[in-house]
Design a protein around this motif. Sequence first.
Motif, PDB file in Angstrom:
ATOM      1  N   VAL A 262      23.337 -20.622 -28.897  1.00 30.07           N
ATOM      2  CA  VAL A 262      22.671 -19.332 -29.008  1.00 30.07           C
ATOM      3  C   VAL A 262      22.069 -19.272 -30.407  1.00 30.07           C
ATOM      4  N   ILE A 263      20.777 -19.018 -30.491  1.00 27.42           N
ATOM      5  CA  ILE A 263      20.103 -18.991 -31.785  1.00 27.42           C
ATOM      6  C   ILE A 263      19.660 -17.569 -32.081  1.00 27.42           C
ATOM      7  N   GLU A 264      20.092 -17.074 -33.246  1.00 29.61           N
ATOM      8  CA  GLU A 264      19.675 -15.729 -33.657  1.00 29.61           C
ATOM      9  C   GLU A 264      18.433 -15.850 -34.533  1.00 29.61           C
ATOM     10  N   LEU A 265      17.340 -15.270 -34.099  1.00 27.24           N
ATOM     11  CA  LEU A 265      16.110 -15.252 -34.889  1.00 27.24           C
ATOM     12  C   LEU A 265      15.927 -13.833 -35.422  1.00 27.24           C
TER      13      LEU A 265
ATOM     14  N   THR B 202      16.814 -13.212 -29.739  1.00 29.05           N
ATOM     15  CA  THR B 202      17.930 -14.119 -29.540  1.00 29.05           C
ATOM     16  C   THR B 202      17.536 -15.124 -28.464  1.00 29.05           C
ATOM     17  N   VAL B 203      17.628 -16.414 -28.812  1.00 32.08           N
ATOM     18  CA  VAL B 203      17.246 -17.472 -27.879  1.00 32.08           C
ATOM     19  C   VAL B 203      18.513 -18.181 -27.412  1.00 32.08           C
ATOM     20  N   VAL B 204      18.626 -18.366 -26.101  1.00 29.15           N
ATOM     21  CA  VAL B 204      19.797 -19.032 -25.542  1.00 29.15           C
ATOM     22  C   VAL B 204      19.364 -20.350 -24.928  1.00 29.15           C
TER      23      VAL B 204
ATOM     24  N   ASN C 140      22.054 -25.337 -19.995  1.00 30.55           N
ATOM     25  CA  ASN C 140      21.697 -26.318 -18.964  1.00 30.55           C
ATOM     26  C   ASN C 140      20.295 -26.898 -19.170  1.00 30.55           C
ATOM     27  N   SER C 141      19.979 -27.326 -20.398  1.00 25.95           N
ATOM     28  CA  SER C 141      18.681 -27.929 -20.744  1.00 25.95           C
ATOM     29  C   SER C 141      17.509 -26.969 -20.576  1.00 25.95           C
ATOM     30  N   LYS C 142      17.805 -25.676 -20.520  1.00 24.71           N
ATOM     31  CA  LYS C 142      16.726 -24.701 -20.433  1.00 24.71           C
ATOM     32  C   LYS C 142      16.895 -23.652 -21.511  1.00 24.71           C
ATOM     33  N   ALA C 143      15.749 -23.112 -21.965  1.00 19.56           N
ATOM     34  CA  ALA C 143      15.810 -22.098 -23.017  1.00 19.56           C
ATOM     35  C   ALA C 143      15.236 -20.799 -22.506  1.00 19.56           C
ATOM     36  N   TYR C 144      15.808 -19.691 -22.952  1.00 19.06           N
ATOM     37  CA  TYR C 144      15.225 -18.395 -22.641  1.00 19.06           C
ATOM     38  C   TYR C 144      15.552 -17.396 -23.740  1.00 19.06           C
ATOM     39  N   VAL C 145      14.798 -16.301 -23.759  1.00 19.40           N
ATOM     40  CA  VAL C 145      15.047 -15.245 -24.733  1.00 19.40           C
ATOM     41  C   VAL C 145      15.971 -14.237 -24.076  1.00 19.40           C
ATOM     42  N   SER C 146      17.124 -14.000 -24.687  1.00 19.10           N
ATOM     43  CA  SER C 146      18.077 -13.095 -24.043  1.00 19.10           C
ATOM     44  C   SER C 146      17.948 -11.678 -24.555  1.00 19.10           C
TER      45      SER C 146
ATOM     46  N   LYS D 275       9.321  -6.412 -24.065  1.00 13.18           N
ATOM     47  CA  LYS D 275      10.247  -7.403 -23.471  1.00 13.18           C
ATOM     48  C   LYS D 275       9.538  -8.457 -22.609  1.00 13.18           C
ATOM     49  N   VAL D 276       8.289  -8.737 -22.928  1.00 10.62           N
ATOM     50  CA  VAL D 276       7.576  -9.773 -22.174  1.00 10.62           C
ATOM     51  C   VAL D 276       8.288 -11.109 -22.315  1.00 10.62           C
ATOM     52  N   CYS D 277       8.777 -11.371 -23.547  1.00  9.06           N
ATOM     53  CA  CYS D 277       9.392 -12.672 -23.814  1.00  9.06           C
ATOM     54  C   CYS D 277      10.621 -12.882 -22.928  1.00  9.06           C
ATOM     55  N   ILE D 278      11.378 -11.802 -22.689  1.00  5.61           N
ATOM     56  CA  ILE D 278      12.568 -11.936 -21.837  1.00  5.61           C
ATOM     57  C   ILE D 278      12.140 -12.170 -20.393  1.00  5.61           C
ATOM     58  N   ASN D 279      11.107 -11.443 -19.978  1.00  4.11           N
ATOM     59  CA  ASN D 279      10.656 -11.570 -18.590  1.00  4.11           C
ATOM     60  C   ASN D 279       9.970 -12.901 -18.301  1.00  4.11           C
ATOM     61  N   GLN D 280       9.619 -13.665 -19.342  1.00  6.21           N
ATOM     62  CA  GLN D 280       8.975 -14.948 -19.085  1.00  6.21           C
ATOM     63  C   GLN D 280       9.956 -15.978 -18.532  1.00  6.21           C
ATOM     64  N   GLY D 281      11.232 -15.656 -18.535  1.00  4.42           N
ATOM     65  CA  GLY D 281      12.209 -16.497 -17.860  1.00  4.42           C
ATOM     66  C   GLY D 281      12.599 -17.730 -18.648  1.00  4.42           C
ATOM     67  N   LYS D 282      13.064 -18.758 -17.889  1.00  5.32           N
ATOM     68  CA  LYS D 282      13.610 -19.952 -18.533  1.00  5.32           C
ATOM     69  C   LYS D 282      12.575 -21.061 -18.563  1.00  5.32           C
ATOM     70  N   ILE D 283      12.580 -21.824 -19.663  1.00  2.00           N
ATOM     71  CA  ILE D 283      11.665 -22.966 -19.752  1.00  2.00           C
ATOM     72  C   ILE D 283      12.475 -24.225 -20.050  1.00  2.00           C
ATOM     73  N   GLY D 284      12.037 -25.333 -19.508  1.00  6.56           N
ATOM     74  CA  GLY D 284      12.742 -26.589 -19.758  1.00  6.56           C
ATOM     75  C   GLY D 284      11.857 -27.812 -19.624  1.00  6.56           C
ATOM     76  N   LYS D 285      10.628 -27.590 -19.132  1.00  8.05           N
ATOM     77  CA  LYS D 285       9.749 -28.729 -18.932  1.00  8.05           C
ATOM     78  C   LYS D 285       8.742 -28.846 -20.060  1.00  8.05           C
ATOM     79  N   LYS D 286       8.295 -30.060 -20.313  1.00  8.53           N
ATOM     80  CA  LYS D 286       7.375 -30.309 -21.427  1.00  8.53           C
ATOM     81  C   LYS D 286       6.133 -29.434 -21.331  1.00  8.53           C
ATOM     82  N   GLY D 287       5.784 -28.809 -22.444  1.00  8.50           N
ATOM     83  CA  GLY D 287       4.572 -27.998 -22.490  1.00  8.50           C
ATOM     84  C   GLY D 287       4.804 -26.550 -22.111  1.00  8.50           C
ATOM     85  N   GLN D 288       5.944 -26.223 -21.533  1.00  6.69           N
ATOM     86  CA  GLN D 288       6.200 -24.825 -21.173  1.00  6.69           C
ATOM     87  C   GLN D 288       6.439 -23.993 -22.443  1.00  6.69           C
ATOM     88  N   THR D 289       5.996 -22.746 -22.403  1.00  2.00           N
ATOM     89  CA  THR D 289       6.126 -21.912 -23.601  1.00  2.00           C
ATOM     90  C   THR D 289       6.629 -20.522 -23.249  1.00  2.00           C
ATOM     91  N   ILE D 290       7.236 -19.907 -24.241  1.00  2.00           N
ATOM     92  CA  ILE D 290       7.537 -18.472 -24.174  1.00  2.00           C
ATOM     93  C   ILE D 290       6.917 -17.870 -25.416  1.00  2.00           C
TER      94      ILE D 290
END
Lengths: 106, 165
Positions: free
Chosen positions: A54-57, A61-63, A66-72, A79-94
């Motif tokens: 869990v990373i506090e910015l 807060t970024v979690v 399981n090899s995926k990242a999301y904004v919690s 809250k767009v960043c939270i609604n963008q969901g989980k990313i784990g594939k190359k090139g995906q962004t939040i």
Amino acid sequence: MVKKADVILLISAVLLGTALFFAMLFIPRETGDILVITIDNQEYMRVSLKEDTVIELPHNTVVIENSKAYVSSSHCPDKVCINQGKIGKKGQTIICLPAKLSLEVE
Amino acid sequence: MAKKITVYSLLMLFALIISYVEGIAFSFVFFIPGFKLGLANTVSMYLISKKQIRGGIAVNFIRIILSSLLFGNFYSFMLSIAGGMLSTLIVLILIRCKAFSFAGISCAAAVLHNLAQLLCAVLLMDTLGIFSLLPIMIISGSITGFISGLLLEFFSKKYQNILPV
């Protein structure tokens, strides 16, 4: 009065969008290993996606899980960043515009 | 002149309020920030169609500046102004060529508005990843634009006799 040209325009725009949507689905993407966190156009840190953390910015807060990242959680109002969901594939962004934050998988 | 300024101010205020109310109403239903019909732009589209070209452009840009000052921030201003410039331009062109009614013009304008916003967001954020939103932006823009054009078509006919322009 709605003209024929209007309807043709609407249908072609929707078809174009749908075609693009499916075209993008078929672009192969590999799973990434590193999450690059950028704040205000400056690279803030790089973290491995392989370890759960869990990373506090400053504003978010970024979690990593399981090899995926999301904004919690985020201080931003929309809250767009939270609604963008989980990313784990190359090139995906939040993106979080109010916090000038961007997360990208590499 | 004084009459024109008054009418434009009232129409601008109407556009400002309608876009604010519509934004709130849509955020209750869809939970997607910024997703709305874009009814405010129909005001300037109507003015431009009535040959009030400078008035239409002024109404749109002053509304964008005011709404960003009141409810937005620097980024929302940049996104709105980029969308506003491109969509106003396409409205000017398509109204001249007379092939489309309000629905089609508004549809094209909304798609280009979304496209300009996306490009602006890419430039501001310096990431190409936002382009993955492009298909959704095209589809949603064309449908919402078409609907707001239809509404303008309907209401401008229905209230023709009380419209100030």
